[in-house]
Design a protein around this motif. Structure first.
Motif, PDB file in Angstrom:
ATOM      1  N   LEU A 225       0.840  -1.254  -0.118  1.00  0.00           N
ATOM      2  CA  LEU A 225       0.290   0.120   0.015  1.00  0.00           C
ATOM      3  C   LEU A 225       0.709   1.295   0.105  1.00  0.00           C
ATOM      4  N   TRP A 226       0.028   2.542  -0.580  1.00  0.00           N
ATOM      5  CA  TRP A 226       1.314   3.271  -1.304  1.00  0.00           C
ATOM      6  C   TRP A 226       0.664   4.759  -0.593  1.00  0.00           C
ATOM      7  N   SER A 227       1.562   5.543  -0.031  1.00  0.00           N
ATOM      8  CA  SER A 227       1.218   6.848   0.555  1.00  0.00           C
ATOM      9  C   SER A 227       0.904   7.740  -0.767  1.00  0.00           C
ATOM     10  N   SER A 228       0.233   8.841  -0.736  1.00  0.00           N
ATOM     11  CA  SER A 228       0.293   9.919  -1.753  1.00  0.00           C
ATOM     12  C   SER A 228      -0.696  11.112  -0.803  1.00  0.00           C
ATOM     13  N   HIS A 229      -0.347  11.771  -1.813  1.00  0.00           N
ATOM     14  CA  HIS A 229      -0.897  13.715  -1.617  1.00  0.00           C
ATOM     15  C   HIS A 229      -0.802  14.320  -2.299  1.00  0.00           C
ATOM     16  N   GLU A 230      -1.849  15.285  -2.021  1.00  0.00           N
ATOM     17  CA  GLU A 230      -1.640  16.478  -3.134  1.00  0.00           C
ATOM     18  C   GLU A 230      -0.575  17.446  -2.588  1.00  0.00           C
ATOM     19  N   GLY A 231       0.931  16.935  -3.925  1.00  0.00           N
ATOM     20  CA  GLY A 231       1.529  18.653  -3.087  1.00  0.00           C
ATOM     21  C   GLY A 231       1.903  19.708  -3.268  1.00  0.00           C
ATOM     22  N   LEU A 232       1.076  20.210  -2.445  1.00  0.00           N
ATOM     23  CA  LEU A 232       0.437  22.038  -2.492  1.00  0.00           C
ATOM     24  C   LEU A 232       1.112  22.546  -1.572  1.00  0.00           C
ATOM     25  N   HIS A 269       4.601  24.595  -9.277  1.00  0.00           N
ATOM     26  CA  HIS A 269       4.016  23.855  -8.254  1.00  0.00           C
ATOM     27  C   HIS A 269       5.205  22.754 -10.271  1.00  0.00           C
ATOM     28  N   VAL A 270       4.219  23.554 -11.048  1.00  0.00           N
ATOM     29  CA  VAL A 270       5.055  22.652 -12.113  1.00  0.00           C
ATOM     30  C   VAL A 270       6.686  22.341 -12.268  1.00  0.00           C
ATOM     31  N   GLU A 271       6.859  23.171 -11.488  1.00  0.00           N
ATOM     32  CA  GLU A 271       8.875  23.863 -11.560  1.00  0.00           C
ATOM     33  C   GLU A 271       9.086  22.765 -10.197  1.00  0.00           C
ATOM     34  N   TYR A 272       8.498  22.476  -9.556  1.00  0.00           N
ATOM     35  CA  TYR A 272       8.797  22.032  -8.394  1.00  0.00           C
ATOM     36  C   TYR A 272       9.013  20.437  -8.762  1.00  0.00           C
ATOM     37  N   PHE A 273       8.117  19.803  -9.350  1.00  0.00           N
ATOM     38  CA  PHE A 273       7.613  18.484  -9.743  1.00  0.00           C
ATOM     39  C   PHE A 273       7.762  17.827 -10.936  1.00  0.00           C
ATOM     40  N   LEU A 297       3.962  17.593 -19.753  1.00  0.00           N
ATOM     41  CA  LEU A 297       4.028  16.808 -20.319  1.00  0.00           C
ATOM     42  C   LEU A 297       5.648  16.228 -20.435  1.00  0.00           C
ATOM     43  N   ASP A 298       5.835  17.600 -21.239  1.00  0.00           N
ATOM     44  CA  ASP A 298       7.412  17.674 -22.425  1.00  0.00           C
ATOM     45  C   ASP A 298       7.661  18.147 -20.816  1.00  0.00           C
ATOM     46  N   LYS A 299       7.691  19.143 -20.094  1.00  0.00           N
ATOM     47  CA  LYS A 299       7.902  19.457 -18.668  1.00  0.00           C
ATOM     48  C   LYS A 299       8.719  18.281 -17.813  1.00  0.00           C
ATOM     49  N   LEU A 300       7.296  17.716 -17.820  1.00  0.00           N
ATOM     50  CA  LEU A 300       7.291  16.842 -16.433  1.00  0.00           C
ATOM     51  C   LEU A 300       7.753  15.718 -16.947  1.00  0.00           C
ATOM     52  N   ASP A 301       8.051  14.812 -18.133  1.00  0.00           N
ATOM     53  CA  ASP A 301       8.607  13.754 -18.187  1.00  0.00           C
ATOM     54  C   ASP A 301       8.963  13.588 -19.415  1.00  0.00           C
ATOM     55  N   PRO A 302      10.028  14.676 -19.478  1.00  0.00           N
ATOM     56  CA  PRO A 302      10.583  14.839 -20.822  1.00  0.00           C
ATOM     57  C   PRO A 302      11.307  13.680 -21.748  1.00  0.00           C
ATOM     58  N   GLU A 303      11.764  12.525 -20.251  1.00  0.00           N
ATOM     59  CA  GLU A 303      12.339  11.249 -20.943  1.00  0.00           C
ATOM     60  C   GLU A 303      11.354  10.420 -21.392  1.00  0.00           C
ATOM     61  N   ARG A 304      10.140  10.537 -21.106  1.00  0.00           N
ATOM     62  CA  ARG A 304       9.189   9.855 -21.573  1.00  0.00           C
ATOM     63  C   ARG A 304       9.138   8.001 -20.416  1.00  0.00           C
ATOM     64  N   GLU A 305       9.425   8.252 -19.059  1.00  0.00           N
ATOM     65  CA  GLU A 305       9.630   6.976 -18.075  1.00  0.00           C
ATOM     66  C   GLU A 305       8.740   5.947 -18.046  1.00  0.00           C
ATOM     67  N   PRO A 306       8.488   5.019 -18.069  1.00  0.00           N
ATOM     68  CA  PRO A 306       7.554   4.419 -17.843  1.00  0.00           C
ATOM     69  C   PRO A 306       7.013   4.574 -16.588  1.00  0.00           C
TER      70      PRO A 306
END
Ligand code: PEP
Ligand code: CO
Length: 441
Positions: A225-232, A269-273, A297-306
């Motif tokens: 079970l994994w933990s998650s929250h909004e990174g606000l 937020h996008v910069e941090y993430f 997505l270009d910013k958040l996942d430029p490497e297209r990591e699975p």
């Protein structure tokens, strides 16, 4: 621009509290920064690998929990109830639909909330700050001043919650042969009602097989079970960011997501993430344009990591059919692979005449149904669901197996933020989703 845990500072930022005493804030954050991580980078990588399986259609993502977790929920009973409902739902999905389930709790850190207005007027108190979650201020109108000590309290409540959840998972809950921990009355109840008979048979058979033969089916024996929250609150998230090898991880949770109100392409937020190595979620509401999604997505996942990005769509039942195809086609055009998850809660919130914020079970289901159908029609697939739910018998959403009406809401309306599915509504939802998945496969 090179990334650093603090490179978001100075960029336009939404939804942050304003504190009266910035020095006290820096002191609190320094204290958080010195404390140990809550999760391990290896676990974060493991979750990312599991999400890559979800993206390929080999597993299903179940993410759920409170809209706003409260510090008082950091107690034995609420933690047990939340784990139980998530595990029971995943059991229904695993055996009802015969698909491995990746469980992610909105838990152990879901303490900060975006609000539509910074202040509100409360009878007898005048204009006060809006409640932004226990991370920032108290719910009572007399406690609305943002309090820096809560930044430290949030760490300790996350740590205590996660610790007990890990204890439960390492102990009895981890072993399905100890079925009493799972309280399987709900399967027998569904069986008695002759509802979902095919699925309840399979669930009971699977459990009996394990019990009788003692076979240690790894899918039954070990429960993640994994933990998650909004990174606000970015200052707090920055304080949870650690270098590991040549990467930076947010080790305050396994997965973090960007809310629909803070996902501006050039925003803080996008910069941090973009710089953290965790798997991340992005909420996609009706105002997301397809081009904007691709820029993100270009910013958040430029490497297209699975496994890196989970898109959590939340349009509302009446808009999903119109908006989702454009988003799916944009992703397909670019040849990207993401996890598509559906949050059928946030686009379907309404206010009753007696002043309750609620959501109707059938409207929630309508959005899910449309989303399943659109994915199928577009040659894509829905990889998971994201619910606001609780293991308790609250009355916050209307409809469902108990047929709750608007007038019933008054009896156990406990949320400090958005209305959650209760125990019975959540389980019913799991059976309905399992049936749908079974039909798709
Ligand atoms: C939430 O998940 O509680 C939330 C605020 O959602 P969204 O960002 O999609 O509005
Ligand atoms: Co919410």
């Amino acid at each position: 621009m090179t990334w650093a845990p603090e490179s978001w500072r100075g960029l336009p930022i939404q939804q942050q509290p304003t504190y009266d005493d910035p020095e006290a804030v820096e002191a609190a954050l320094a204290q958080v920064r010195a404390l140990p991580p809550l999760v391990h980078a290896g676990e974060v990588d493991h979750l990312k690998a599991q999400l890559a399986r979800v993206a390929r259609g080999e597993a299903f993502l179940l993410q759920g929990g409170d809209c706003a977790e409260r510090f008082v929920d950091c107690a034995r009973k609420p933690i047990e109830a939340k784990l139980k409902i998530l595990l029971q739902m995943s059991l229904v999905l695993t055996w009802g639909a015969r698909i491995p389930v990746v469980r992610v709790a909105r838990m152990a850190g879901q303490y900060a909330k975006p609000r539509s207005r910074p202040t509100e007027v409360v009878d007898g108190f005048g204009e006060v700050h809006s409640y932004r979650g226990d991370h920032v201020n108290g719910h009572h109108p007399s406690e609305r001043r943002p309090d820096p000590r809560r930044l430290v309290d949030a760490y300790f409540h996350s740590a205590a919650t996660l610790n007990y959840a890990r204890a439960l998972l390492d102990g009895g809950f981890a072993d399905l042969r100890e079925a009493e921990h799972w309280d399987l009355g709900f399967v027998r109840e569904a069986e008695r009602r002759a509802a979902y008979q095919d699925m309840t048979d399979r669930i009971l058979d699977a459990l009996d097989f394990v019990r009788v033969t003692g076979v240690e089916d790894p899918s039954l024996h070990s429960v993640d079970l994994w933990s998650s929250h909004e990174g606000l609150l970015l200052a707090w998230e920055e304080a949870q960011t650690f270098p590991v090898g040549d990467k930076f991880y947010n080790l305050g949770a396994h997965l973090l997501w960007i809310g629909d109100r803070t996902r501006q392409v050039d925003g803080a937020h996008v910069e941090y993430f973009r710089g953290i190595a965790n798997p991340i979620g992005v909420k996609c509401g009706p105002s997301m344009a397809p081009d904007e999604l691709l820029h993100l997505l270009d910013k958040l996942d430029p490497e297209r990591e699975p496994g890196r990005v989970t898109l959590i769509t939340r349009y509302g039942a009446d808009k999903a059919g119109e908006l989702l195809p454009g988003h799916i086609r944009a992703i397909q055009r670019e040849g990207r692979e993401v996890v598509w998850s559906s949050d059928p809660m946030h686009g379907n919130t309404v206010s009753t005449t007696n002043g309750y914020k609620t959501r109707n079970f059938d409207r929630i289901l309508d959005e899910l149904r449309v989303v399943f159908e659109v994915h199928r029609a577009e040659g894509s697939h829905l990889g998971g669901v994201h619910f606001e739910l609780t293991g308790n018998d609250v009355t916050e959403c209307t409809g469902g197996p108990q047929g709750l009406g608007e007038l019933d809401l008054v009896s156990a309306y406990e949320t400090f933020c958005d209305p959650r599915l209760n125990y019975a509504q959540s389980l019913e939802m799991a059976f309905l989703i399992a049936r749908r998945l079974q039909g798709e496969r």
